[in-house]
Design a protein around this motif. Structure first.
Motif, PDB file in Angstrom:
ATOM      1  N   ARG A 189      39.352  28.343  42.063  1.00 53.80           N
ATOM      2  CA  ARG A 189      40.441  28.048  42.986  1.00 53.80           C
ATOM      3  C   ARG A 189      39.847  27.740  44.363  1.00 53.80           C
ATOM      4  O   ARG A 189      38.917  28.417  44.793  1.00 53.80           O
ATOM      5  CB  ARG A 189      41.285  29.327  43.099  1.00 53.80           C
TER       6      ARG A 189
ATOM      7  N   ASN B 233      45.375  34.832  36.393  1.00 64.66           N
ATOM      8  CA  ASN B 233      44.179  34.011  36.254  1.00 64.66           C
ATOM      9  C   ASN B 233      42.903  34.754  36.604  1.00 64.66           C
ATOM     10  O   ASN B 233      41.844  34.169  36.714  1.00 64.66           O
ATOM     11  CB  ASN B 233      44.306  32.772  37.133  1.00 64.66           C
TER      12      ASN B 233
ATOM     13  N   LEU C 247      37.600  34.437  41.048  1.00 66.20           N
ATOM     14  CA  LEU C 247      38.469  33.254  41.173  1.00 66.20           C
ATOM     15  C   LEU C 247      37.790  32.063  41.832  1.00 66.20           C
ATOM     16  O   LEU C 247      38.380  31.389  42.680  1.00 66.20           O
ATOM     17  CB  LEU C 247      39.719  33.626  41.986  1.00 66.20           C
TER      18      LEU C 247
ATOM     19  N   LEU D 192      44.570  27.096  35.446  1.00 69.56           N
ATOM     20  CA  LEU D 192      44.949  27.114  36.857  1.00 69.56           C
ATOM     21  C   LEU D 192      45.749  25.849  37.209  1.00 69.56           C
ATOM     22  O   LEU D 192      46.730  25.899  37.948  1.00 69.56           O
ATOM     23  CB  LEU D 192      43.665  27.177  37.687  1.00 69.56           C
TER      24      LEU D 192
ATOM     25  N   THR E 175      39.985  26.827  34.327  1.00 71.53           N
ATOM     26  CA  THR E 175      40.398  25.903  35.391  1.00 71.53           C
ATOM     27  C   THR E 175      41.603  25.068  34.926  1.00 71.53           C
ATOM     28  O   THR E 175      42.524  24.807  35.715  1.00 71.53           O
ATOM     29  CB  THR E 175      39.214  25.006  35.830  1.00 71.53           C
TER      30      THR E 175
ATOM     31  N   TYR F 292      39.597  21.710  42.561  1.00 67.50           N
ATOM     32  CA  TYR F 292      39.258  22.865  41.717  1.00 67.50           C
ATOM     33  C   TYR F 292      37.761  22.856  41.435  1.00 67.50           C
ATOM     34  O   TYR F 292      37.105  21.817  41.569  1.00 67.50           O
ATOM     35  CB  TYR F 292      40.003  22.794  40.380  1.00 67.50           C
TER      36      TYR F 292
END
Ligand SMILES: Cc1cc2nc3c(=O)[nH]c(=O)nc-3n(C[C@H](O)[C@H](O)[C@H](O)COP(=O)(O)OP(=O)(O)OC[C@H]3O[C@@H](n4cnc5c(N)ncnc54)[C@H](O)[C@@H]3O)c2cc1C
Length: 492
Positions: free
Chosen positions: A448, A158, A445, A479, A476, A455
């Motif tokens: 996260r 990711n 990132l 994720l 997202t 999120y």
């Protein structure tokens, strides 16, 4: 849907929040978007002055041709046909750069549509730097392929792992021995995302440039219309948008999110909360101890992009008709780095025989310091006077380039404080988190968080602009679903 948590709350109805909501509603989640303003859309929204729609955060769009990245996103969201656009560059120019700087002497460069024409224009204007130009174009073409193929979204991890071009573009130009003039031309695309070229990761520079070289477009309708299209699409998919609903707190128990509390005290539950707003704002909404001090420290330290001052004025259309390209007036230093720039757009307005002139420039933050503790609509006469005086100065400067404006009327000017209060962007930052080489690690990132079920989305998680922001939404979603499910469920 059994294994997937059902209720999703999204904070913020900018293009980030709304695109996120459409994707998740399409996947079967029960989605509610909460927006603090009376109207949805955030920076997408235009506003009306004197019967004329004035744009806020969408002046032109890149890569909407078939097979290109933004078109793939719009198609997936199901909004392509509802957003009429017109193609720029058909007469050969997308952007005209006017360099007027004591350091580099006045000259002009036209950014055309298409990589080959761009290369040709560069080689014509910089004949001594052919080899450098070829190297530069090779890396832009590579980024373009990756961008349109969506390699990043379909990669197994990711991270923004395409960042094999993480070094600063300025350093690359130094190593290539690029002249100050060529550097000043190449410095402009990084300014579109608010990063100085000297500190702009090559990938971001190339992504911004490639997205517009691939194809450039203007909205035929207003930014508010675009926001309405997104909201309608979400509603068709069963999602909801609640406006005048400012989220005050994100509810967290034992590092697991459970919902949000509005300023009114009302609580809404959800097993997934997505904050499509700036991470520093999110931090203030979390209860003490919800995240580790190291996370808090990292987010607090993030530097943001500068803000913008904007002027909208109407002028007589016969003497100053629409110009089908953008114009940048640029001042550089000796090395070719940009000190300051003005962006001009002349567009046909809704009002007969009038052209809307929009001027954007850096926020000039120090001018507004006396009003930093006030809110929009409550800043008083003196603020209006300073604002109008600065707007008039910019209009006078514009007249020196374009000739005197007949029937000129200042419609509106807005400052960094306006942007700050409108969308809660720290200090009115235009493009959010500064995507610079020096803070690559600190800004990685960002979608996260350490709180389960919480999120982030919006322009801050990956990159600004419509492409960057919607790409952030997909990232997202990736994720939330995990890369394998993402690949199975999302076909772009
Ligand atoms: C002047 C300017 C010109 C630009 N020009 C272009 C351009 O030509 N092309 C392009 O592609 N990009 C452009 N951009 C960038 C682009 O507009 C942004 O990257 C994008 O719109 C950001 O979307 P977002 O959803 O992340 O944020 P936003 O649009 O800021 O949305 C965030 C939303 O969250 C809401 N919110 C905040 N706090 C709360 C809370 N506590 N509770 C509930 N709601 C909350 C805000 O009111 C807002 O509606 C421009 C930006 C600016 C500032």
């Amino acid at each position: 849907m059994n294994a997937i948590p059902e209720k999703v709350i999204i904070v913020g109805s900018g293009v980030g929040g709304l695109s996120m909501a459409i994707i998740l509603a399409g996947l079967g989640y029960d989605v509610t978007v909460l927006e603090k303003n009376r109207q949805p859309g955030g920076l997408l929204r235009s506003y009306t002055r004197d019967g004329i729609e004035c744009a806020t955060g969408v002046h032109y769009l890149g890569s909407l041709d078939k097979g290109q990245v933004l078109r793939k996103f719009f198609d997936y969201l199901g909004i392509t046909d509802a957003i009429p656009v017109s193609r720029m560059g058909t007469s050969g120019v997308i952007d005209r750069y006017l360099f007027d700087s004591p350091n580099t002497h006045p000259f002009q460069f036209d950014l055309p549509a298409g990589f080959d024409t761009y290369e040709k224009n560069l080689k014509k204007d910089f004949p001594a730097e052919q080899a450098i130009i070829e190297q530069i174009l090779a890396s832009i073409r590579k980024t373009s392929e990756q961008l349109h193929a969506l390699d990043y979204l379909y990669a197994a991890d990711n991270d923004f792992s395409l960042l094999d071009q993480a070094e600063s573009y300025g350093e690359i130009l130094d190593q290539l021995g690029c002249s100050p003039r060529l550097r000043s031309v190449l410095a402009i695309p990084s300014s579109w995302i608010g990063v100085p070229v000297a500190d702009c990761p090559a990938y971001y520079h190339n992504m911004a440039l490639a997205s517009y070289l691939s194809s450039s477009w203007r909205l035929e309708q207003s930014g508010s219309d675009m926001a309405a299209v997104l909201v309608d699409r979400l509603k068709d998919l069963g999602g909801k948008v609640i406006t005048s609903a400012e989220v005050d707190k994100i509810l967290v128990t034992s590092r697991v999110v459970s919902g949000v509390q509005l300023k009114t005290g009302e609580c809404l539950t959800g097993s997934i909360v997505i904050a499509a707003i700036h991470p520093q704002v999110v931090l203030k909404m979390l209860p003490d101890g919800a995240v580790k001090p190291s996370y808090k420290n990292r987010i607090t330290k993030i530097k943001n992009t500068h803000s913008i001052f904007t002027v909208h004025a109407r002028i007589d259309a016969e003497s100053h008709p629409e110009i089908p390209h953008n114009i940048f007036q640029v001042e550089t230093d000796k090395k070719g780095n940009i000190n300051d720039l003005r962006y001009y757009q002349f567009r046909k307005s809704e009002k007969k025989n009038t052209t809307l002139l929009s001027i954007l420039t850096s926020g000039n933050d120090e001018l507004w310091i006396p009003w930093k503790d006030t809110l929009t609509g409550h800043r008083g006469r003196e603020y209006r006077e300073v604002k109008n005086k600065y707007a008039e100065k910019l209009l006078n400067e514009a007249e020196k380039i374009f000739g005197s404006f007949k029937d000129l009327k200042l419609l509106d000017a807005y400052t960094p404080l306006t942007i700050r209060d409108w969308v809660h962007s720290p200090d009115g930052s235009a493009y959010g988190v500064l995507r610079s080489s020096s803070q690559t690690l600190g800004t990685a990132l960002l979608n996260r968080t350490a709180v389960k079920g919480l999120y982030l989305a919006g322009q801050n998680v990956l990159a600004p602009g419509l492409i960057g922001t919607i790409m952030g939404s997909f990232s997202t979603v990736k994720l939330i679903l995990g890369p394998d499910e993402f690949r199975k469920k999302i076909s772009l």
